[in-house]
Design a protein around this motif. Structure first.
Motif, short mmCIF file in Angstrom:
data_model
loop_
_atom_site.label_atom_id
_atom_site.label_comp_id
_atom_site.label_asym_id
_atom_site.label_seq_id
_atom_site.Cartn_x
_atom_site.Cartn_y
_atom_site.Cartn_z
N VAL A 230 107.64 -4.63 -13.00
CA VAL A 230 107.90 -3.47 -13.85
C VAL A 230 106.71 -3.23 -14.78
CG1 VAL A 230 109.34 -2.58 -15.73
CG2 VAL A 230 110.41 -3.63 -13.73
N LEU A 231 106.16 -4.29 -15.36
CA LEU A 231 105.00 -4.16 -16.24
C LEU A 231 103.79 -3.64 -15.47
CD1 LEU A 231 105.24 -7.43 -18.39
CD2 LEU A 231 105.67 -5.09 -19.16
N ASP A 232 103.61 -4.13 -14.24
CA ASP A 232 102.47 -3.68 -13.43
C ASP A 232 102.60 -2.22 -13.03
OD1 ASP A 232 101.21 -6.13 -13.52
OD2 ASP A 232 102.04 -6.84 -11.61
N TYR A 233 103.82 -1.81 -12.76
CA TYR A 233 104.05 -0.44 -12.28
C TYR A 233 103.99 0.58 -13.40
CZ TYR A 233 106.22 3.37 -9.62
OH TYR A 233 106.48 4.57 -9.00
N THR A 234 104.36 0.17 -14.60
CA THR A 234 104.47 1.09 -15.73
C THR A 234 103.15 1.18 -16.47
OG1 THR A 234 106.77 0.38 -15.96
CG2 THR A 234 105.83 1.68 -17.76
N SER A 235 102.63 2.37 -16.60
CA SER A 235 101.32 2.56 -17.22
C SER A 235 101.42 2.46 -18.75
CB SER A 235 100.75 3.94 -16.85
OG SER A 235 100.62 4.05 -15.45
N ASN A 236 100.41 1.82 -19.34
CA ASN A 236 100.21 1.83 -20.79
C ASN A 236 101.44 1.39 -21.58
OD1 ASN A 236 97.56 2.91 -20.44
ND2 ASN A 236 98.47 4.93 -20.13
N VAL A 237 102.02 0.27 -21.19
CA VAL A 237 103.17 -0.27 -21.93
C VAL A 237 102.69 -0.81 -23.27
CG1 VAL A 237 104.93 -2.06 -22.00
CG2 VAL A 237 104.49 -0.83 -19.88
N TYR A 238 103.36 -0.40 -24.35
CA TYR A 238 103.12 -0.94 -25.69
C TYR A 238 104.49 -1.10 -26.31
CZ TYR A 238 101.68 -1.09 -30.62
OH TYR A 238 101.49 -1.43 -31.95
N GLY A 239 105.02 -2.33 -26.29
CA GLY A 239 106.40 -2.46 -26.73
C GLY A 239 106.84 -3.87 -27.01
N ILE A 240 108.15 -4.04 -27.13
CA ILE A 240 108.78 -5.32 -27.44
C ILE A 240 109.66 -5.75 -26.28
CG2 ILE A 240 110.27 -6.58 -29.04
CD1 ILE A 240 109.55 -4.56 -31.19
N ASN A 262 98.71 -9.34 -21.71
CA ASN A 262 98.31 -9.36 -23.12
C ASN A 262 99.57 -9.43 -23.99
OD1 ASN A 262 97.16 -9.04 -25.59
ND2 ASN A 262 96.16 -7.09 -25.15
N THR A 263 100.00 -10.63 -24.32
CA THR A 263 101.28 -10.80 -25.00
C THR A 263 101.27 -11.97 -25.95
OG1 THR A 263 103.67 -11.03 -24.59
CG2 THR A 263 102.20 -12.27 -23.18
N GLU A 264 102.23 -11.99 -26.89
CA GLU A 264 102.44 -13.11 -27.81
C GLU A 264 103.95 -13.23 -28.08
OE1 GLU A 264 100.60 -15.42 -29.03
OE2 GLU A 264 98.56 -14.69 -28.63
N ALA A 265 104.36 -14.44 -28.48
CA ALA A 265 105.76 -14.69 -28.81
C ALA A 265 105.98 -14.56 -30.30
CB ALA A 265 106.17 -16.08 -28.33
N LEU A 266 107.20 -14.12 -30.67
CA LEU A 266 107.59 -14.02 -32.08
C LEU A 266 109.04 -14.50 -32.20
CD1 LEU A 266 106.08 -12.91 -34.62
CD2 LEU A 266 107.53 -10.90 -34.42
N VAL A 291 106.88 -10.49 -27.30
CA VAL A 291 108.10 -11.12 -26.80
C VAL A 291 108.84 -11.69 -28.01
CG1 VAL A 291 109.09 -12.71 -25.13
CG2 VAL A 291 106.82 -11.72 -24.72
N ALA A 292 110.07 -11.21 -28.27
CA ALA A 292 110.72 -11.55 -29.53
C ALA A 292 112.22 -11.76 -29.37
CB ALA A 292 110.47 -10.45 -30.56
N THR A 293 112.79 -12.51 -30.30
CA THR A 293 114.24 -12.58 -30.45
C THR A 293 114.69 -11.41 -31.33
OG1 THR A 293 114.01 -13.98 -32.41
CG2 THR A 293 114.26 -15.10 -30.29
N ASP A 294 115.99 -11.14 -31.33
CA ASP A 294 116.53 -10.06 -32.16
C ASP A 294 116.23 -10.29 -33.63
OD1 ASP A 294 118.14 -8.14 -30.43
OD2 ASP A 294 118.95 -10.05 -29.77
N VAL A 295 116.41 -11.53 -34.08
CA VAL A 295 116.21 -11.84 -35.49
C VAL A 295 114.75 -11.64 -35.89
CG1 VAL A 295 116.28 -13.68 -37.22
CG2 VAL A 295 118.16 -13.42 -35.60
N ALA A 296 113.83 -12.15 -35.07
CA ALA A 296 112.40 -12.06 -35.41
C ALA A 296 111.92 -10.63 -35.41
CB ALA A 296 111.58 -12.88 -34.42
N ALA A 297 112.57 -9.75 -34.64
CA ALA A 297 112.12 -8.35 -34.55
C ALA A 297 112.55 -7.51 -35.74
CB ALA A 297 112.64 -7.72 -33.26
#
Length: 442
Positions: A230-240, A262-266, A291-297
């Motif tokens: 899904v990430l490869d197919y979807t252009s210009n993803v900027y999200g959580i 290009n990602t990090e955990a939270l 990449v986050a949990t509900d609380v961290a977001a």
């Protein structure tokens, strides 16, 4: 027209605020003119901090004792609210805002309180601790704001809330702000509020009209592969990307990084210092997928996110409204994607009922679909490239032309595509991983 203090009006002009959002337009006049308790319901990202903050700041007196107290579930949201209130009240000498939360040395926060803060923003655990130490007294506050109160109960802060609110005076005005009208909100209103007036913008618990909702169905073992496709197919993803637990969040982030994303955990195990660094990079779009949990977001304030991806559907269904509300803000369009197993199809039906929106069933793309999409996107970028950028560099351009002249046009194009998409062309699995769903279930 709303009746705010002139100094606040000037500050709003400087930060670019000109027209109130619907929730602001309804709550600001009410809080300025009434002392009745208030329940305000609005989708995430509609400006709830300004909705309660602006009218309270307009009425703060000269006393340096705490006059307004805002309590919220996480340190991230606490810091965001405090920063907003400081921005709204910049230059107003009678207002001093202090944030108190776990993760920072308590002696530093005690020093802030002793210096005379009259607007306190805090998280339940730290506020309760400061009250027990007799470093925070709320006996004379005029306003108590419960921001995301349902989340505080879901996170196990009921005892802290009981102890904290018992320290506030009966004559206070209690303002409860939430994105959903859950059972938790009802119980809070019954226990802590008196004949509360209710203001709701849009239908209760509904999702934003600027967000479309999609879902993919795969077997549990194929979830990570589906995510990558899904990430490869979807252009210009900027999200959580939302995961359920801290361990899963870190694991998924690590696997994505190993795969070149290009990602990090939270999550809660990330230190405040590292969190601040990660968030600074994320806001600059140096990190594309957080990449986050509900609380961290909670408290993440970014208006231009393109996607929210649910690696797991939240156990508390109302939390989906909070998640999807992270995208589709400030007039932008957004997409909320859920990756489910066949057994979770019932959850999609439940969410459709809660948010009042239909979910679109989509097929996980195969390798050839991804390659075609990425190559088409690459070619489109090439077509739109401004060649004037090469002006003044004729020597380099001519040298490159001479070196490539020996290649046939078709071979040159093949080499460019192969060089750009080498990993994609070699590594992607081409088999179909879509799980079987009955037509009636889609």
């Amino acid at each position: 027209e709303l009746g705010l203090a002139p100094e606040i009006e000037n500050n709003l002009k400087e930060v670019g605020f000109s027209v109130p959002t619907p929730i602001q337009g309804k709550t600001i006049p009410f809080i300025l003119k009434n002392r009745q308790d208030l329940i305000a319901l609005a989708q995430t990202g509609t400006g709830k901090t300004a909705a309660f903050g602006l009218p309270i700041l307009s009425q703060i007196g000269l006393s340096k004792e705490p006059q307004a107290f805002i309590i919220c579930p996480t340190r991230e949201l606490c810091l965001q609210i405090a920063d907003d209130l400081k921005s709204f009240s910049r230059g107003m000498k009678n207002i001093s805002v202090a944030a108190v939360y776990g993760g920072e040395r308590i002696d530093i926060q005690i020093k802030k309180l002793r210096s005379g803060a009259n607007v306190i923003v805090g998280t339940p655990g730290r506020v309760h601790d400061l009250i027990r130490r007799k470093n925070l007294k709320l006996g004379n506050v005029d306003w108590v704001v419960l921001d995301e109160a349902d989340e505080m109960l879901d996170m196990g802060f009921k005892d802290d809330l009981d102890a904290i609110l018992s320290e506030t005076p009966e004559g206070r005005q209690t303002l409860l702000f939430s994105a959903t009208m859950s059972k938790s909100v009802h119980s809070i209103a019954k226990k802590y509020m008196s004949e509360a007036h209710e203001i709701s913008v849009g239908e209760k618990n509904t999702g934003s009209d600027d967000v479309c909702h999609e879902y993919y169905a795969v077997n549990a073992r194929d979830k990570f592969e589906a995510l990558k496709r899904v990430l490869d197919y979807t252009s210009n993803v900027y999200g959580i990307l939302f995961c359920r637990t801290r361990m899963e969040t870190q694991n998924i982030a690590d696997k994505l990084k190993q795969a070149g994303y290009n990602t990090e955990a939270l999550h809660g195990d990330i230190s405040q210092t590292n969190r601040a660094k990660i968030m600074a990079r994320f806001k600059k779009e140096q990190i594309k997928v957080l990449v986050a949990t509900d609380v961290a977001a909670r408290g993440i304030d970014v208006n231009n996110l393109t996607h929210v991806i649910n690696y797991n559907i939240p156990d508390q269904r109302e939390a989906y409204t909070h998640r999807s509300g992270r995208t589709g803000r400030a007039g932008n369009k957004g997409v909320s994607i859920s990756i489910i197993t066949p057994r979770e199809k019932r959850a999609i039906v439940e969410l459709e009922s809660i948010i009042g929106k239909d979910f679109e069933y989509k097929q996980v793309p195969k390798a050839e679909d991804i390659c075609k999409r990425r190559v088409d996107s690459f070619v489109e970028r090439i077509e739109k490239t401004d060649i004037s950028l090469a002006e003044g560099k004729e020597d380099y351009v001519l040298e490159s032309i001479e070196r490539l002249k020996k290649l046939k046009k078709e071979d040159l194009i093949k080499k460019v595509v192969a060089n750009e998409f080498a990993t994609l062309l070699e590594d992607k699995k081409s088999f179909d991983i879509n799980a079987s769903l009955k037509i009636s279930e889609r």
